[in-house]
Design an enzyme around this catalytic site. Structure first.
Site: not given
Length: 613
Positions: A384, A233, A578
């Site tokens: 996070y 991202d 990812e």
């Protein structure tokens, strides 16, 4: 209040002589009608992860539960983004974070807490009970089901236990033995390509020497130009950014000759300076404000395209006075103090001194304003969330001690240090870094034993599972990341004289698995893109996957999603495919460590289960 469900679990495990009674207090409703369950989801030598779920039939706005511990040597109780734990009597009271306690009727809520032990939690069995009460109550209308330690619960579902662990051995201090060879993988090329991945993650106005032809300027309107995009991202998240920068600089400091051996030192300086430049721009020493995040995760994730084409609003989130974020201030201080050492050695004294000045300022503010950033940045827990800040403050203190020699920083590092074995070296858990650096600076064997306890968990016979071909599998989210980070710790520990032969051999075997000693996709599959001819072609990465597709050289994909070793090269699978800046950091440090061994005479002889021929 009424009990809507009781659950009792007998568990043959490493946890013994404890009785934990969890009482969930649902707030702002007269009566609750809920289902609550709790399980041990993970275990290791120094603790365990406790996961709980509550499904509400009525809407509530706040909640708490009490963990009462009847035995055991508990060192800490830390919860995820949604909760905060405080000592309460013999146990811990866990409540929702401010403004984050809402649960809609008909929906469920999942939370996790980590229980840490200052030594091994050992024994035969453990049991607990869960029940709902009214707000402020102390029990249900019926008795809570419990059982004494050592006895299984009647009609209780049995939960498989982990292997547990035994107290770590001592040993170490030997020079690393080697086969006199160069190893079985292209460690130098892998190191150089890893650096290219960070170049592909650059945000802002790119330099004239940009080596990634398919990348252009992007997000030039951000409140701070530059830095790295986090993963596939385009958000710039401060905590994983700081951890990645710190670990990369730690690797450069420890294994500079490994970078030289690979012919990658100059490109490494150029790469990591992009991060330290951003940190210096993102911090105002006068106001103590620090830009902790740029971009909104939800808006960003709704866009699939290259960063050059972004046009959504990118909010700028700052922390500072009134908005605690000690983990950010400590982590960034540690990164800049390490940067001071690396660039001072390079001969860039003015730049190094600038980093040190800002590192001291960041650290002082973090120390004076304790607390996590969980309530300071909207929705950060969904991406996070931080469980603690003391490990990052320890990292900041010990690197400042290394940089300055001032005793106050060493004393601070000791005060922030935890003796608990870390779950992993990760963006949220820096305990093992603190422990290893404290050992190196003090030669105190208590810190050495803590590092050994961590690696005991990771090596065969410990609590970490292994795939059939030998990857130490800690978690499905970035399994290669965790193994690469542990391999880096093992090489740094070996270099410090701790169990040098065993740790170096094990670390090289982990990297060998990642670079091809496996049976994925016919075998000889490198999880680092661009190494060999068999590697991921479809990473979950917007920039590389857009406008016809580009090869994201150097990126380390997540890896197997289970201890069975299963993996999918699928762009849509953000578990196995990812990529992220924190995935590569420890892996790159481990590659530098192996190249250091090669320069010193050769890597240890290895014995991978699925060697690539």
């Amino acid at each position: 209040g009424t009990i809507s469900e009781q659950e009792q679990v007998g568990l043959e495990s490493i946890i013994s002589k404890m009785m934990l009674t969890a009482v969930l207090l649902a707030g702002l409703v007269a009566q609750t009608s809920a289902t609550v369950t709790g399980t041990i989801s993970e275990q290791w030598w120094g603790g365990f992860k406790y996961s709980f779920t509550v499904a509400e039939s009525s809407t509530v706005e706040s909640w708490c539960y009490q963990i009462d511990i009847g035995g055991g040597d508990i060192d800490g109780f830390e919860c995820d983004w949604a909760a905060v734990a405080t000592k309460n009597g013999a146990g811990y009271k866990v409540c929702n974070n401010a403004n984050d306690g809402h649960i809609d009727g008909g929906s469920s809520f999942l939370g996790e807490c980590v229980v840490r032990c200052s030594q091994a939690c050992s024994g035969n069995s453990w049991s607990y009970s869960l029940h709902l009460t009214e707000e402020g109550g102390s029990g249900g209308s019926g008795p809570a089901a419990t059982s004494a330690p050592g006895g299984g619960a009647t009609n209780a579902p049995q939960v498989p236990s982990g292997n547990g662990g035994t107290a770590p051995g001592t040993g170490g201090g030997a020079t690393v033995g080697n086969s006199g060879g160069q190893g079985t993988k292209p460690y130098g090329d892998a190191l150089k390509k890893s650096i290219l991945f960070y170049d592909a993650q650059r945000s802002g106005t790119l330099p004239g020497n940009n080596p990634i032809s398919w990348r252009g300027n992007s997000a030039e309107g951000d409140c701070v130009n530059g830095g790295w995009y986090d993963a596939g991202d385009h958000v710039k998240f401060g905590l994983p950014f700081g951890e990645a920068t710190n670990v990369l600089l730690w690797g450069m400091y420890a294994f500079k000759d490994g970078y030289e051996q690979a012919g990658a030192l100059d490109s490494a300086y150029d790469s990591v300076r992009w991060a330290t430049d951003y940190m210096l721009k993102a911090y105002d020493a006068g106001s103590h404000q620090l830009v902790a995040q740029i971009g909104d995760g939800d808006a960003d994730h709704s866009y699939w395209g290259p960063p050059e084409g972004m046009n959504m609003n990118r909010p700028c989130y700052k922390v500072g006075p009134g908005k605690t974020a000690a983990e950010l201030y400590g982590e960034w201080a540690g990164a800049l103090a390490a940067g001071y050492l690396v660039f001072k050695d390079k001969g860039e004294t003015d730049y190094a001194n600038r980093m040190l000045t800002n590192a001291k300022s960041m650290y002082d503010f973090g120390k004076a304003n304790p607390g996590t950033y969980s309530n300071s940045i909207p929705n950060i827990g969904r991406y996070y969330g931080s469980t603690n800040y003391k490990d990052e403050m320890c990292v900041g203190a010990i690197w400042l001690y290394r940089a300055t020699g001032e005793a106050k920083y060493l004393q601070d590092a000791k005060s922030f240090h935890s003796a608990s074995p870390a779950w992993a070296l990760s963006w949220d858990d820096k305990n093992v870094e603190c422990q290893l650096l404290l050992f190196q600076e003090t030669q105190d064997n208590s810190y050495k034993s803590e590092v050994q306890a961590f690696l005991h968990d990771w090596m065969p016979g410990g609590s970490v599972a292994y795939t059939p071909c030998g990857l130490a599998f800690r978690d499905k989210w970035g399994s290669n990341r965790y193994a690469g980070n542990a391999a880096f710790v093992a090489l740094a520990a070996a270099d410090a004289g701790i169990n040098s032969n065993d740790y170096a051999k094990w670390a090289v075997e982990q990297i060998n698995y990642i670079l091809g000693d496996n049976h994925i996709n016919g075998g000889c599959f490198s999880f680092e893109i661009g190494i060999g001819g068999n590697f991921p072609r479809h990473p979950h990465h917007r920039g590389a996957s857009s406008t016809g597709g580009h090869q994201l050289d150097g990126a380390l994909v997540g890896g197997p999603d289970g201890a069975g070793g299963s993996y999918q090269d699928d762009q849509g699978n953000y578990v196995t495919n990812e990529v992220a800046i924190d995935y590569n950091a420890g892996f790159q440090g481990a590659l530098a460590g192996i190249n250091h061994l090669i320069k010193a005479g050769g890597v240890p002889a290895t014995n991978n289960k699925c060697q690539c021929n």
